[in-house]
Design a protein around this motif. Structure first.
Motif, PDB file in Angstrom:
ATOM      1  N   LEU A  33      35.518  11.543  65.521  1.00  0.00           N
ATOM      2  CA  LEU A  33      35.142  10.127  65.458  1.00  0.00           C
ATOM      3  C   LEU A  33      34.007   9.915  64.457  1.00  0.00           C
ATOM      4  O   LEU A  33      34.007   8.935  63.712  1.00  0.00           O
ATOM      5  N   ALA A  34      33.027  10.821  64.454  1.00  0.00           N
ATOM      6  CA  ALA A  34      31.895  10.676  63.537  1.00  0.00           C
ATOM      7  C   ALA A  34      32.363  10.771  62.087  1.00  0.00           C
ATOM      8  O   ALA A  34      31.922  10.014  61.222  1.00  0.00           O
ATOM      9  N   VAL A  35      33.248  11.727  61.806  1.00  0.00           N
ATOM     10  CA  VAL A  35      33.764  11.877  60.456  1.00  0.00           C
ATOM     11  C   VAL A  35      34.563  10.643  60.035  1.00  0.00           C
ATOM     12  O   VAL A  35      34.445  10.137  58.907  1.00  0.00           O
ATOM     13  N   THR A  36      35.377  10.130  60.967  1.00  0.00           N
ATOM     14  CA  THR A  36      36.178   8.941  60.663  1.00  0.00           C
ATOM     15  C   THR A  36      35.302   7.718  60.435  1.00  0.00           C
ATOM     16  O   THR A  36      35.531   6.941  59.515  1.00  0.00           O
ATOM     17  N   GLU A  37      34.292   7.547  61.276  1.00  0.00           N
ATOM     18  CA  GLU A  37      33.418   6.377  61.168  1.00  0.00           C
ATOM     19  C   GLU A  37      32.728   6.330  59.817  1.00  0.00           C
ATOM     20  O   GLU A  37      32.518   5.247  59.246  1.00  0.00           O
ATOM     21  N   ALA A  38      32.394   7.493  59.280  1.00  0.00           N
ATOM     22  CA  ALA A  38      31.744   7.532  57.971  1.00  0.00           C
ATOM     23  C   ALA A  38      32.651   6.923  56.900  1.00  0.00           C
ATOM     24  O   ALA A  38      32.166   6.350  55.921  1.00  0.00           O
ATOM     25  N   GLY A  39      33.957   7.031  57.087  1.00  0.00           N
ATOM     26  CA  GLY A  39      34.887   6.465  56.129  1.00  0.00           C
ATOM     27  C   GLY A  39      35.229   5.019  56.383  1.00  0.00           C
ATOM     28  O   GLY A  39      35.667   4.308  55.479  1.00  0.00           O
ATOM     29  N   ILE A  40      35.030   4.560  57.636  1.00  0.00           N
ATOM     30  CA  ILE A  40      35.353   3.181  57.977  1.00  0.00           C
ATOM     31  C   ILE A  40      34.211   2.236  57.639  1.00  0.00           C
ATOM     32  O   ILE A  40      34.415   1.150  57.105  1.00  0.00           O
ATOM     33  N   ASN A  41      32.989   2.646  57.971  1.00  0.00           N
ATOM     34  CA  ASN A  41      31.840   1.755  57.756  1.00  0.00           C
ATOM     35  C   ASN A  41      31.264   1.905  56.349  1.00  0.00           C
ATOM     36  O   ASN A  41      31.453   2.908  55.702  1.00  0.00           O
ATOM     37  N   PRO A  75      28.143   2.218  66.972  1.00  0.00           N
ATOM     38  CA  PRO A  75      28.810   3.483  66.622  1.00  0.00           C
ATOM     39  C   PRO A  75      30.202   3.574  67.246  1.00  0.00           C
ATOM     40  O   PRO A  75      30.427   3.134  68.374  1.00  0.00           O
ATOM     41  N   LEU A  76      31.129   4.147  66.503  1.00  0.00           N
ATOM     42  CA  LEU A  76      32.491   4.310  67.005  1.00  0.00           C
ATOM     43  C   LEU A  76      32.508   5.155  68.279  1.00  0.00           C
ATOM     44  O   LEU A  76      33.264   4.870  69.210  1.00  0.00           O
ATOM     45  N   GLN A  77      31.678   6.174  68.340  1.00  0.00           N
ATOM     46  CA  GLN A  77      31.649   7.037  69.519  1.00  0.00           C
ATOM     47  C   GLN A  77      31.314   6.251  70.788  1.00  0.00           C
ATOM     48  O   GLN A  77      31.767   6.589  71.878  1.00  0.00           O
ATOM     49  N   ARG A 106      39.933  -1.815  70.071  1.00  0.00           N
ATOM     50  CA  ARG A 106      39.848  -3.277  70.179  1.00  0.00           C
ATOM     51  C   ARG A 106      38.519  -3.723  70.780  1.00  0.00           C
ATOM     52  O   ARG A 106      38.059  -4.832  70.512  1.00  0.00           O
ATOM     53  N   HIS A 107      37.911  -2.874  71.593  1.00  0.00           N
ATOM     54  CA  HIS A 107      36.648  -3.226  72.242  1.00  0.00           C
ATOM     55  C   HIS A 107      35.440  -2.600  71.542  1.00  0.00           C
ATOM     56  O   HIS A 107      34.353  -2.608  72.094  1.00  0.00           O
ATOM     57  N   TRP A 108      35.657  -2.077  70.333  1.00  0.00           N
ATOM     58  CA  TRP A 108      34.557  -1.485  69.577  1.00  0.00           C
ATOM     59  C   TRP A 108      33.744  -2.611  68.945  1.00  0.00           C
ATOM     60  O   TRP A 108      34.190  -3.279  68.022  1.00  0.00           O
ATOM     61  N   PRO A 109      32.528  -2.851  69.427  1.00  0.00           N
ATOM     62  CA  PRO A 109      31.726  -3.974  68.913  1.00  0.00           C
ATOM     63  C   PRO A 109      31.301  -3.722  67.466  1.00  0.00           C
ATOM     64  O   PRO A 109      30.913  -2.603  67.109  1.00  0.00           O
TER      65      PRO A 109
END
Length: 208
Positions: free
Chosen positions: A200-208, A91-93, A84-87
């Motif tokens: 997190l890095a692998v997931t972020e690649a799929g989210i962004n 980066p997600l991390q 919720r606080h991820w701007p």
């Protein structure tokens, strides 16, 4: 003259005290499961080790396997809050930086021992998977809120599923690489944090 009748008996437990009791039961259950196996452990033994009655154990948990649930679910609220606080645009991390520096938010050695044990204990495996299954809607809600998407949009659900699976796989991978308690807990936690950062890095690649 009639005497006033006040409430008798023990005062009700606070939520903080209830949480402490659940955690004490969970840790006692882990120790007994690891030492003796699930089938050889009774609710009475768990209660005795936790300093409570067997009746208290069953008041908080429906089965002895479910006694370990607090150790599995403790990080869900932390992850949801971080999401919720991820701007946007960051980066997600970065949203999880505080997690790696807070001792209580990373799974401890008792969770690692449980994950190794659950390979031969399907009841424990079921509790672990159910905990993660119930986490996904919370993750999806947080991600939808962050992206300003309506509740019926499928994308937050897909992102949550990716994140959930990645975090679970990272924790399991770390646990399965360890045949027993680490001689260096600090190094072990650093290795786990590195695995979670990769997730997190692998997931972020799929989210962004």
């Amino acid at each position: 003259m009639t005497a006033a009748h006040g409430r008798t008996g023990r005062p009700p437990l606070t939520e903080e005290r209830k949480s402490a009791i659940r955690l004490a039961i969970a840790r006692s259950a882990v120790d007994l499961f690891v030492a003796h196996g699930v089938s050889a452990t009774t609710g009475e033994q768990i209660g005795q080790a936790a300093g409570v009655s067997a009746r208290t154990v069953w008041r908080y948990f429906p089965t002895k396997e479910s006694c370990v649930r607090p150790l599995f679910s403790s990080g869900i609220d932390t992850i949801t809050t971080a999401l919720r606080h991820w701007p946007p645009g960051r980066p997600l991390q970065e949203a999880f930086d505080h997690v790696w520096t807070t001792q209580a938010t990373l799974p401890g050695p008792d969770v690692g021992a449980l994950l190794r044990l659950m390979r031969t204990e399907p009841g424990l495996r079921a509790v672990w998977l159910q905990t993660h299954d119930e986490a996904e809607p919370a993750f999806a809600s947080a991600l939808a809120e962050r992206a300003n998407l309506p509740s019926d949009d499928v994308r937050p659900a897909l992102w949550a599923a990716m994140l959930n699976a990645a975090l679970r796989a990272a924790v399991e991978h770390h646990a399965y690489q360890k045949s027993g308690p680490s001689a260096d807990p600090t190094a072990s936690r650093a290795e786990l944090a590195a695995n979670l950062r990769t997730a997190l890095a692998v997931t972020e690649a799929g989210i962004n």
